[in-house]
Design a protein around this motif. Structure first.
Motif, PDB file in Angstrom:
ATOM      1  N   GLN A  67     -43.995  -2.891 -35.819  1.00 20.99           N
ATOM      2  CA  GLN A  67     -44.828  -4.019 -35.401  1.00 20.99           C
ATOM      3  C   GLN A  67     -45.751  -3.642 -34.243  1.00 20.99           C
ATOM      4  N   ILE A  68     -45.213  -2.884 -33.289  1.00 15.66           N
ATOM      5  CA  ILE A  68     -46.027  -2.452 -32.151  1.00 15.66           C
ATOM      6  C   ILE A  68     -47.163  -1.549 -32.648  1.00 15.66           C
ATOM      7  N   GLU A  69     -46.857  -0.695 -33.622  1.00 22.64           N
ATOM      8  CA  GLU A  69     -47.894   0.155 -34.226  1.00 22.64           C
ATOM      9  C   GLU A  69     -48.951  -0.681 -34.926  1.00 22.64           C
ATOM     10  N   ASP A  70     -48.539  -1.872 -35.399  1.00 27.86           N
ATOM     11  CA  ASP A  70     -49.477  -2.793 -36.057  1.00 27.86           C
ATOM     12  C   ASP A  70     -50.119  -3.775 -35.075  1.00 27.86           C
ATOM     13  N   ASN A  71     -49.984  -3.477 -33.774  1.00 31.85           N
ATOM     14  CA  ASN A  71     -50.650  -4.225 -32.692  1.00 31.85           C
ATOM     15  C   ASN A  71     -50.001  -5.555 -32.330  1.00 31.85           C
ATOM     16  N   ARG A  72     -48.741  -5.768 -32.719  1.00 37.81           N
ATOM     17  CA  ARG A  72     -48.027  -6.902 -32.151  1.00 37.81           C
ATOM     18  C   ARG A  72     -47.597  -6.521 -30.736  1.00 37.81           C
ATOM     19  N   THR A  73     -47.429  -7.506 -29.869  1.00 40.27           N
ATOM     20  CA  THR A  73     -47.391  -7.231 -28.432  1.00 40.27           C
ATOM     21  C   THR A  73     -45.995  -7.274 -27.820  1.00 40.27           C
ATOM     22  N   THR A  74     -45.880  -6.615 -26.668  1.00 42.39           N
ATOM     23  CA  THR A  74     -44.689  -6.665 -25.832  1.00 42.39           C
ATOM     24  C   THR A  74     -45.133  -7.021 -24.416  1.00 42.39           C
ATOM     25  N   SER A  75     -44.183  -7.419 -23.587  1.00 44.97           N
ATOM     26  CA  SER A  75     -44.500  -7.659 -22.178  1.00 44.97           C
ATOM     27  C   SER A  75     -43.477  -6.944 -21.307  1.00 44.97           C
ATOM     28  N   ILE A  76     -43.903  -6.543 -20.118  1.00 48.62           N
ATOM     29  CA  ILE A  76     -43.003  -5.857 -19.199  1.00 48.62           C
ATOM     30  C   ILE A  76     -41.841  -6.765 -18.812  1.00 48.62           C
ATOM     31  N   GLN A  77     -42.152  -8.046 -18.524  1.00 42.86           N
ATOM     32  CA  GLN A  77     -41.107  -8.981 -18.091  1.00 42.86           C
ATOM     33  C   GLN A  77     -40.030  -9.143 -19.154  1.00 42.86           C
ATOM     34  N   THR A  78     -40.460  -9.297 -20.413  1.00 41.78           N
ATOM     35  CA  THR A  78     -39.491  -9.493 -21.496  1.00 41.78           C
ATOM     36  C   THR A  78     -38.683  -8.221 -21.749  1.00 41.78           C
ATOM     37  N   THR A  79     -39.346  -7.090 -21.688  1.00 47.72           N
ATOM     38  CA  THR A  79     -38.649  -5.818 -21.888  1.00 47.72           C
ATOM     39  C   THR A  79     -37.605  -5.589 -20.792  1.00 47.72           C
ATOM     40  N   LEU A  80     -37.962  -5.898 -19.556  1.00 52.11           N
ATOM     41  CA  LEU A  80     -37.004  -5.769 -18.456  1.00 52.11           C
ATOM     42  C   LEU A  80     -35.840  -6.733 -18.631  1.00 52.11           C
ATOM     43  N   TRP A  81     -36.123  -7.935 -19.114  1.00 48.88           N
ATOM     44  CA  TRP A  81     -35.060  -8.921 -19.354  1.00 48.88           C
ATOM     45  C   TRP A  81     -34.064  -8.383 -20.378  1.00 48.88           C
ATOM     46  N   TRP A  82     -34.578  -7.802 -21.473  1.00 50.87           N
ATOM     47  CA  TRP A  82     -33.684  -7.239 -22.478  1.00 50.87           C
ATOM     48  C   TRP A  82     -32.850  -6.101 -21.896  1.00 50.87           C
ATOM     49  N   GLY A  83     -33.474  -5.306 -21.007  1.00 49.68           N
ATOM     50  CA  GLY A  83     -32.757  -4.193 -20.404  1.00 49.68           C
ATOM     51  C   GLY A  83     -31.594  -4.623 -19.538  1.00 49.68           C
ATOM     52  N   ALA A  84     -31.626  -5.866 -19.064  1.00 51.24           N
ATOM     53  CA  ALA A  84     -30.549  -6.389 -18.211  1.00 51.24           C
ATOM     54  C   ALA A  84     -29.431  -7.042 -19.025  1.00 51.24           C
ATOM     55  N   GLN A  85     -29.590  -7.114 -20.360  1.00 55.90           N
ATOM     56  CA  GLN A  85     -28.579  -7.744 -21.199  1.00 55.90           C
ATOM     57  C   GLN A  85     -27.470  -6.752 -21.548  1.00 55.90           C
ATOM     58  N   SER A  86     -26.395  -7.263 -22.080  1.00 58.76           N
ATOM     59  CA  SER A  86     -25.241  -6.431 -22.422  1.00 58.76           C
ATOM     60  C   SER A  86     -25.586  -5.458 -23.546  1.00 58.76           C
ATOM     61  N   GLU A  87     -24.793  -4.389 -23.637  1.00 57.04           N
ATOM     62  CA  GLU A  87     -24.996  -3.415 -24.704  1.00 57.04           C
ATOM     63  C   GLU A  87     -24.834  -4.062 -26.077  1.00 57.04           C
ATOM     64  N   GLU A  88     -23.911  -5.004 -26.162  1.00 56.13           N
ATOM     65  CA  GLU A  88     -23.672  -5.692 -27.445  1.00 56.13           C
ATOM     66  C   GLU A  88     -24.909  -6.460 -27.894  1.00 56.13           C
ATOM     67  N   ILE A  89     -25.537  -7.194 -26.974  1.00 55.14           N
ATOM     68  CA  ILE A  89     -26.733  -7.960 -27.313  1.00 55.14           C
ATOM     69  C   ILE A  89     -27.879  -7.023 -27.672  1.00 55.14           C
TER      70      ILE A  89
END
Length: 203
Positions: A67-89
């Motif tokens: 999706q990212i290769e097809d130009n769908r977007t990400t954000s730094i804030q959301t990516t950092l939020w995911w990084g703070a979640q548990s390994e299971e999530i």
């Protein structure tokens, strides 16, 4: 023979149809914009009035890299939020292989199989989940009309409804589990409102 009203006719047709009147949708993403890369999509058909839930569910884990290769977007804030979640999530949300466009077409098939045409589509909230999904449809037909979109958060605002504080189920960030939790919440609110309305009629 008694002549049925238009509402009674619609209710009778729905009963004979046998499919569900409502569908709950939940997604996980890498951004909050309509163009967000989508990690996963879940949908569960149900009936608000009876609380019955379909035995068939829809749950796709998606290939976000493509999706990212097809130009769908990400954000730094959301990516950092995911990084703070548990390994299971993280494990649940970052190992998908489904192609997004194929998933939304298969979601259409789920709608057609499980719900009749005039279905209510619920999300928490439509301004997030449904807006992002509609963007993902591109040229494909979106399987619901905007007038049938329903907001779980608004519907379950028990203080504004005069129902007092209620214990609602927290989000797990597993879309399928969150769909089931949100269905239980809206059905519980419906039952409380319906029971209160019956009591007021009796009085």
């Amino acid at each position: 023979m008694k002549k049925l009203s238009s509402e009674e006719i619609v209710d009778k047709l729905r009963e004979e149809d046998g499919r569900f009147s409502d569908i709950m949708i939940d997604i996980e993403t890498l951004d909050t914009k309509p163009t967000a890369a989508i990690l996963s999509i879940a949908a569960v058909a149900f009936n608000l009035e009876t609380g019955k839930i379909s035995e068939n569910t829809f749950y796709h884990q998606l290939d976000y890299v493509r999706q990212i290769e097809d130009n769908r977007t990400t954000s730094i804030q959301t990516t950092l939020w995911w990084g703070a979640q548990s390994e299971e999530i993280q494990e649940e949300n970052f190992n998908g292989e489904k192609y997004l466009y194929q998933s939304v077409l298969e979601l259409n098939e789920y709608f057609q199989k499980e719900c009749f045409t005039d279905r209510r589509v619920w999300a928490n909230s439509p301004a997030f989940d449904l807006v992002i999904l509609k963007n993902a449809y591109e040229e494909a037909v979106v399987p619901w009309h905007h007038s049938n979109e329903r907001d779980v958060r608004t519907y379950c605002d028990s203080n504004n409804l005069g129902l007092g504080p209620l214990i609602l189920l927290p989000n797990t960030h597993h879309p399928l589990e969150d769909c089931f939790a949100q269905i239980r919440d809206v059905c519980a609110i419906y039952t409380l409102l319906h029971d209160r309305s019956k009591n007021e009629d009796i009085q």
